[in-house]
Design an enzyme around this catalytic site. Structure first.
Site, short mmCIF file in Angstrom:
data_model
loop_
_atom_site.label_atom_id
_atom_site.label_comp_id
_atom_site.label_asym_id
_atom_site.label_seq_id
_atom_site.Cartn_x
_atom_site.Cartn_y
_atom_site.Cartn_z
N ASN A 397 0.88 -1.17 0.00
CA ASN A 397 0.00 0.00 0.00
C ASN A 397 0.92 1.22 0.00
O ASN A 397 1.49 1.57 1.03
CB ASN A 397 -0.88 -0.05 1.26
CG ASN A 397 -1.69 1.22 1.45
OD1 ASN A 397 -1.80 2.05 0.53
ND2 ASN A 397 -2.27 1.39 2.63
N LYS A 399 0.24 4.30 -0.31
CA LYS A 399 -0.37 5.50 0.31
C LYS A 399 -0.08 6.73 -0.57
O LYS A 399 0.03 6.58 -1.79
CB LYS A 399 0.14 5.68 1.74
CG LYS A 399 -0.03 4.43 2.59
CD LYS A 399 0.10 4.70 4.05
CE LYS A 399 -0.03 3.40 4.81
NZ LYS A 399 -0.04 3.57 6.23
N HIS A 484 -9.60 1.27 4.68
CA HIS A 484 -8.34 1.49 5.42
C HIS A 484 -8.61 2.47 6.57
O HIS A 484 -9.39 3.42 6.42
CB HIS A 484 -7.27 2.05 4.47
CG HIS A 484 -5.91 1.99 5.08
ND1 HIS A 484 -5.49 2.91 6.01
CD2 HIS A 484 -4.90 1.10 4.94
CE1 HIS A 484 -4.26 2.59 6.40
NE2 HIS A 484 -3.88 1.50 5.76
N GLU A 486 -6.99 4.84 7.76
CA GLU A 486 -6.72 6.26 7.50
C GLU A 486 -7.89 6.90 6.77
O GLU A 486 -8.22 8.06 6.99
CB GLU A 486 -5.41 6.40 6.68
CG GLU A 486 -4.19 6.14 7.56
CD GLU A 486 -2.99 5.58 6.82
OE1 GLU A 486 -2.93 5.68 5.58
OE2 GLU A 486 -2.09 5.03 7.50
N GLU A 556 -5.75 -4.92 10.39
CA GLU A 556 -4.67 -3.97 10.67
C GLU A 556 -4.95 -3.24 11.98
O GLU A 556 -5.78 -2.32 12.01
CB GLU A 556 -4.58 -2.93 9.56
CG GLU A 556 -4.28 -3.51 8.20
CD GLU A 556 -3.71 -2.45 7.27
OE1 GLU A 556 -2.57 -2.63 6.83
OE2 GLU A 556 -4.38 -1.45 7.00
N GLY A 562 2.29 2.01 10.84
CA GLY A 562 3.30 3.08 10.70
C GLY A 562 3.95 3.48 12.02
O GLY A 562 4.63 4.49 12.08
N SER A 602 3.21 -2.31 10.54
CA SER A 602 4.65 -2.39 10.79
C SER A 602 5.22 -3.78 10.50
O SER A 602 6.08 -4.27 11.21
CB SER A 602 4.97 -1.97 12.22
OG SER A 602 4.57 -0.63 12.41
C1 PEP Z 1 -0.93 0.14 6.17
O1 PEP Z 1 -1.14 1.34 6.30
O2 PEP Z 1 -1.67 -0.58 5.51
C2 PEP Z 1 0.24 -0.44 6.83
C3 PEP Z 1 0.24 -1.70 7.14
O3 PEP Z 1 1.26 0.42 7.11
P1 PEP Z 1 2.72 0.05 7.79
O4 PEP Z 1 3.15 -1.26 7.20
O5 PEP Z 1 3.60 1.19 7.40
O6 PEP Z 1 2.47 -0.03 9.24
#
Ligand code: PEP
Length: 641
Positions: A397, A399, A484, A486, A556, A562, A602
């Site tokens: 992803n 972003k 997602h 966000e 998630e 992040g 992460s």
């Molecule tokens: C995400 O936003 O889907 C995600 C998993 O981000 P990160 O791997 O950077 O934590």
């Protein structure tokens, strides 16, 4: 070998902390006096009020006890092991100072139950610090004794036990276990005589002086035949005077029956006079060393009953005997004899009311976990005719990162890399809209799928700035990420909006990667299961079985996205298994077993193998680590290990 070492260290720390917390909680006043000694050694005793040192004593003992319990049950393993390292480092440094400077004679780490010299304490702490470092290095090597969802029961029950049953009860009555040389059954007369004959003895400071002439009357008091009541009040100035009537009537009872009654205090003549004014006390007062009085009984005032110099009863001012209990004469009353309650009975009580319930809870929890595992195993279509269809996927992803040129360069690099070294799983990259059409031109979509990060909840029309599912599809993309966190948080995408988006995406032939996950506050409140269930029910559980089969779920945890904090493989597996179980409830086992559930938050090349090794984790949705070919490839390769 490593696991054995970690678990030996865990057990050593857990038992030491439980024991040390327990013996301190048994005697909160004793611990308070010790804290006072420490403060005096650094010149702060006069600025900390008594209630401050008492509260610190209770908090300290409960904290030690609960840290030990956490370690024993492997609750919050990473946090607890970090706290232990910090605590043991401080304690080791402090005890080194005690050993070198000797400001207090014994550190008091095990109350009066086990008295260590300052150097012994220091070396004990060195060993415990080493154990804490081992546990901190590999916290996840400690297997849980109880599942995460039931840990709160252990914590609350233990906190209630140590604060209310042990510390609270000891403060109200007297310590349940008396480790001092003045416990019930002690022959004070004999001990004192041995001391007078020059033998080693804990009674060197025990003397009784009459207040009028300062004459030593210890021998007369301890040597007298029959019953003697000793009212012990280190400081009459701050002694509890609520029971003065009861004390006066016990004194009258002594006069009527020819028993002795003395009040032993370290107070001045003024303090004694004030007490007499307030309470109308007519009993005789004698002087005794203050520390000795505080050691004799943990209550101010407290009452002792001696028979021929042997301590046969002790009462706090809250539990003084009533007239009925005293009886017409002590000679005929049960109070006049040594009680036959013993330490074994008290230990049995603790085993029955604290240890046994926790053992039963642990057994029930393990049986429950085992039966869940068995049910899942029996329902596993692999055990029947059904062959599991679910795909392993690693999806990136991007972003809002990378301009068109950088994005194309990354996609090309990845395309070449994976063509040269074929992945063992499905690979998808989800990019900003502007990249899609260009990347679709050269991407080998047999190896790497292409997807968008969003699409509109409207089919088409006057929605300036929006990109519809049909437009996404027309670029050559096959996937779209929806839901997602966000987008839920920053663009206020509700379950209703997401429901529309899912319908439109599927109508236009896009495969949906649907994200769900809880916030940190929700995880801390233990609501993660509730949250993911509601998110599924709100948006994708309305689909027909056929349409649901086309969905990829991405769990998630928002607190891990992040942030560099990953859910542990066990935490992730637990909730993935839960998600699969609710899909099974809704659509049946076969659909649940065929649904791909990705983990996101992460995820890196270093933790992916452990996460992907879990039976219910089918790959990852990768944010930050998908922006560099080598990092992303490292995660894809986790499926080769
Ligand atoms: C995400 O936003 O889907 C995600 C998993 O981000 P990160 O791997 O950077 O934590």
């Amino acid at each position: 070998m490593r696991k054995t070492a970690v678990n030996i260290a865990r057990l050593l720390l857990a038992l030491t902390f439980i024991l040390s917390g327990f013996v301190k909680a048994v005697d909160p006043l004793g611990t308070q006096y010790k804290i006072h000694d420490y403060l005096a050694a650094i010149g702060l005793a006069s600025i900390v009020p008594d209630f401050g040192t008492l509260a610190s004593s209770v908090i300290l003992s409960a904290t030690e006890f609960l840290l030990g319990i956490c370690l024993l049950f492997a609750i919050r393993r990473r946090l607890v092991s970090k706290i232990l390292v910090v605590l043991m480092t401080l304690m080791t440094l402090m005890t080194l100072w005690l050993a070198i400077d000797d400001p207090v004679t014994d550190c008091g780490c095990f109350g009066d139950a086990l008295v260590l010299t300052n150097w012994q304490t220091f070396w004990k702490n060195v060993v415990l610090l080493a154990a804490a470092l081992i546990v901190w290095r590999y916290p996840l090597d400690m297997p849980r004794l109880i599942s995460e969802s039931n840990q709160w029961i252990v914590m609350n029950y233990s906190a209630f036990f140590i604060l209310v049953i042990i510390a609270g009860r000891s403060l109200y009555t007297l310590p349940q276990f008396d480790f001092r040389p003045y416990h019930v059954g002690t022959n004070l007369r004999e001990g004192w005589q041995r001391m007078m004959e020059g033998e080693d003895s804990p009674y060197t400071e025990f003397f009784i002086e009459s207040t009028d002439e300062g004459e030593d009357i210890t021998e007369a008091v301890l040597g007298s035949q029959g019953y003697t009541f000793l009212l012990v009040a280190p400081h009459l100035e701050n002694a509890n005077d609520s029971q003065f009537d009861r004390l006066n009537s016990i004194y009258e009872y002594c006069l009527e029956n020819g028993y002795q009654f003395y009040c032993l205090t370290a107070s001045t003549q003024r303090g004694i006079g004030r007490w007499q004014d307030i309470t109308g006390a007519e009993y005789p007062f004698c002087n005794t060393d203050e520390t000795t009085l505080k050691t004799v009984i943990r209550s101010n005032p407290g009452l002792l009953l001696l028979n021929d110099g042997v301590i046969i009863r002790k009462w706090s001012h809250n539990t003084l005997p009533s007239d009925e209990e005293l009886g017409a004469r002590l000679e005929g009353s049960p109070l006049g004899r040594l009680p036959n309650d013993n330490a074994a009975e008290k230990i049995l009580w603790i085993l029955t009311w604290f240890v046994l319930p926790l053992v039963l809870l642990t057994i029930a929890d393990r049986l429950w976990a085992w039966s869940k595992w068995l049910r899942r195993k029996n329902n596993n279509p692999l055990n029947s005719e059904h062959k599991i269809m679910r795909k392993k996927i690693v999806a990136g992803n991007w972003k809002m990162n990378m301009n068109l040129q950088d994005g194309i360069a990354l996609a090309k690099e990845l395309n070449e890399t994976l063509k040269a070294d074929k992945p063992n799983c499905g690979v998808v990259i989800c990019t900003p809209f502007i990249h899609l059409a260009s990347i679709a031109q050269f991407l080998d979509q047999d190896i790497i799928g292409l997807g968008a990060e969003n699409c509109a909840d409207k089919e088409k029309g006057a929605f300036t700035g929006e990109v519809s599912a049909e437009m996404v599809k027309s670029t050559g993309a096959q996937y779209v990420i929806l839901g997602h966190s966000e987008r839920r948080e920053y663009y206020k995408e509700t379950p209703e909006i997401l429901k529309e988006k899912v319908l439109l995406a599927q109508k236009n032939g896009l495969k949906v990667i649907f994200c769900i996950g809880e916030s940190l506050a929700e995880r801390e409140a233990g609501k993660q299961n509730e949250v993911v269930k509601a998110e599924l029910e709100g948006s994708v559980f309305n689909l027909s079985e056929e349409d649901f089969r086309k969905i990829v779920i991405a769990y998630e945890p928002i607190w891990a996205i992040g942030t560099g904090k990953t859910a542990t493989a066990e935490q992730a597996e637990e909730i993935h298994a839960y998600i699969r179980s609710i899909i099974a409830e809704k659509y049946g086992n076969a659909v649940a077993e065929d649904t791909t559930i990705l983990y996101g938050g992460s995820c890196k090349a270093s933790n992916a193998p452990e996460l992907f090794a879990k039976p219910d984790i089918d790959g990852g949705l990768i944010g930050g680590a998908s922006l560099k070919c080598a990092d992303f490839k490292g995660i894809i390769d986790a499926w080769k290990k």
